[in-house]
Write a protein that holds these residues in place. Sequence first.
Motif, PDB file in Angstrom:
ATOM      1  N   ASN A 167       2.887 -13.047  -5.641  1.00  0.00           N
ATOM      2  CA  ASN A 167       3.863 -12.229  -6.160  1.00  0.00           C
ATOM      3  C   ASN A 167       5.073 -11.878  -5.271  1.00  0.00           C
ATOM      4  O   ASN A 167       5.692 -11.127  -4.994  1.00  0.00           O
ATOM      5  CB  ASN A 167       3.415 -10.894  -6.635  1.00  0.00           C
ATOM      6  CG  ASN A 167       2.328 -11.053  -7.944  1.00  0.00           C
ATOM      7  OD1 ASN A 167       2.777 -11.341  -8.906  1.00  0.00           O
ATOM      8  ND2 ASN A 167       1.242 -10.706  -7.460  1.00  0.00           N
ATOM      9  N   GLU A 224      -1.723  -5.288   0.867  1.00  0.00           N
ATOM     10  CA  GLU A 224      -0.478  -6.029  -0.161  1.00  0.00           C
ATOM     11  C   GLU A 224       0.629  -7.049   0.519  1.00  0.00           C
ATOM     12  O   GLU A 224       0.704  -8.012   0.112  1.00  0.00           O
ATOM     13  CB  GLU A 224       0.169  -4.944  -1.117  1.00  0.00           C
ATOM     14  CG  GLU A 224      -0.773  -3.907  -1.538  1.00  0.00           C
ATOM     15  CD  GLU A 224      -1.867  -4.584  -2.581  1.00  0.00           C
ATOM     16  OE1 GLU A 224      -1.731  -5.715  -2.982  1.00  0.00           O
ATOM     17  OE2 GLU A 224      -2.933  -3.975  -2.863  1.00  0.00           O
ATOM     18  N   HIS A 279      -1.480  -2.435  -5.838  1.00  0.00           N
ATOM     19  CA  HIS A 279      -1.443  -3.975  -6.182  1.00  0.00           C
ATOM     20  C   HIS A 279      -0.011  -4.299  -5.797  1.00  0.00           C
ATOM     21  O   HIS A 279       0.802  -3.726  -5.490  1.00  0.00           O
ATOM     22  CB  HIS A 279      -1.825  -3.971  -7.728  1.00  0.00           C
ATOM     23  CG  HIS A 279      -0.443  -3.468  -8.517  1.00  0.00           C
ATOM     24  ND1 HIS A 279      -0.861  -2.745  -9.805  1.00  0.00           N
ATOM     25  CD2 HIS A 279       0.838  -3.235  -8.375  1.00  0.00           C
ATOM     26  CE1 HIS A 279       0.142  -2.180 -10.527  1.00  0.00           C
ATOM     27  NE2 HIS A 279       1.111  -2.550  -9.720  1.00  0.00           N
ATOM     28  N   LYS A 337       3.106  -7.019  -7.446  1.00  0.00           N
ATOM     29  CA  LYS A 337       3.541  -7.355  -8.574  1.00  0.00           C
ATOM     30  C   LYS A 337       4.904  -8.006  -8.469  1.00  0.00           C
ATOM     31  O   LYS A 337       5.950  -7.641  -7.599  1.00  0.00           O
ATOM     32  CB  LYS A 337       3.588  -6.620  -9.735  1.00  0.00           C
ATOM     33  CG  LYS A 337       3.706  -6.892 -11.133  1.00  0.00           C
ATOM     34  CD  LYS A 337       3.226  -5.739 -11.770  1.00  0.00           C
ATOM     35  CE  LYS A 337       4.313  -5.424 -13.046  1.00  0.00           C
ATOM     36  NZ  LYS A 337       3.953  -4.338 -13.793  1.00  0.00           N
ATOM     37  N   THR A 395       9.748  -7.685  -5.518  1.00  0.00           N
ATOM     38  CA  THR A 395       8.589  -7.380  -5.453  1.00  0.00           C
ATOM     39  C   THR A 395       8.078  -6.037  -5.424  1.00  0.00           C
ATOM     40  O   THR A 395       8.845  -5.052  -4.799  1.00  0.00           O
ATOM     41  CB  THR A 395       7.970  -8.050  -4.218  1.00  0.00           C
ATOM     42  OG1 THR A 395       7.999  -9.617  -4.300  1.00  0.00           O
ATOM     43  CG2 THR A 395       6.499  -7.801  -3.949  1.00  0.00           C
TER      44      THR A 395
END
Length: 142
Positions: free
Chosen positions: A85, A76, A42, A44, A51
Amino acid sequence: MRDNSFLAERLDQIWKLLFPELERKNNVLIRFKGNWRNKFGHIKLLKSKDTEIAINGFFKNEVIPEYIIDLTIAHELIHYMHGFNSPHEKKYRHPHQGNIVNKELVKRGFGEMLRKEKEFIKNDWPGMVKENFPRRRSFRFF
Ligand SMILES: [Zn+2]
């Protein structure tokens, strides 16, 4: 076992070779995290404005082929590029709308890896999950 410095190196190489025009507008950290049966990674945005890219902690294990990690990093990074993000301008309403991530992966030369990943998810991943992520039972016999 792979470690976080392995990830940092892969990220730098993938960024340099395959996303050369993508501006790194903030610190992008990458680390192994969690032990997930249903997600590979993921991205974020942290309170610090850095980040964070997280890669499934199970992928430290070398039974996971390296291209799976490369593909997860690239996936990502595409979110980062699309402004999810990340400090980049948000280009879409939803991070996965209209298959935008896979389309971009194909454009960047990851088509063959995507095909291999599909096979991996179908043929290999379920057995690894079964072996390494035992389900907690709601009751025990003793
Ligand atoms: Zn995604």
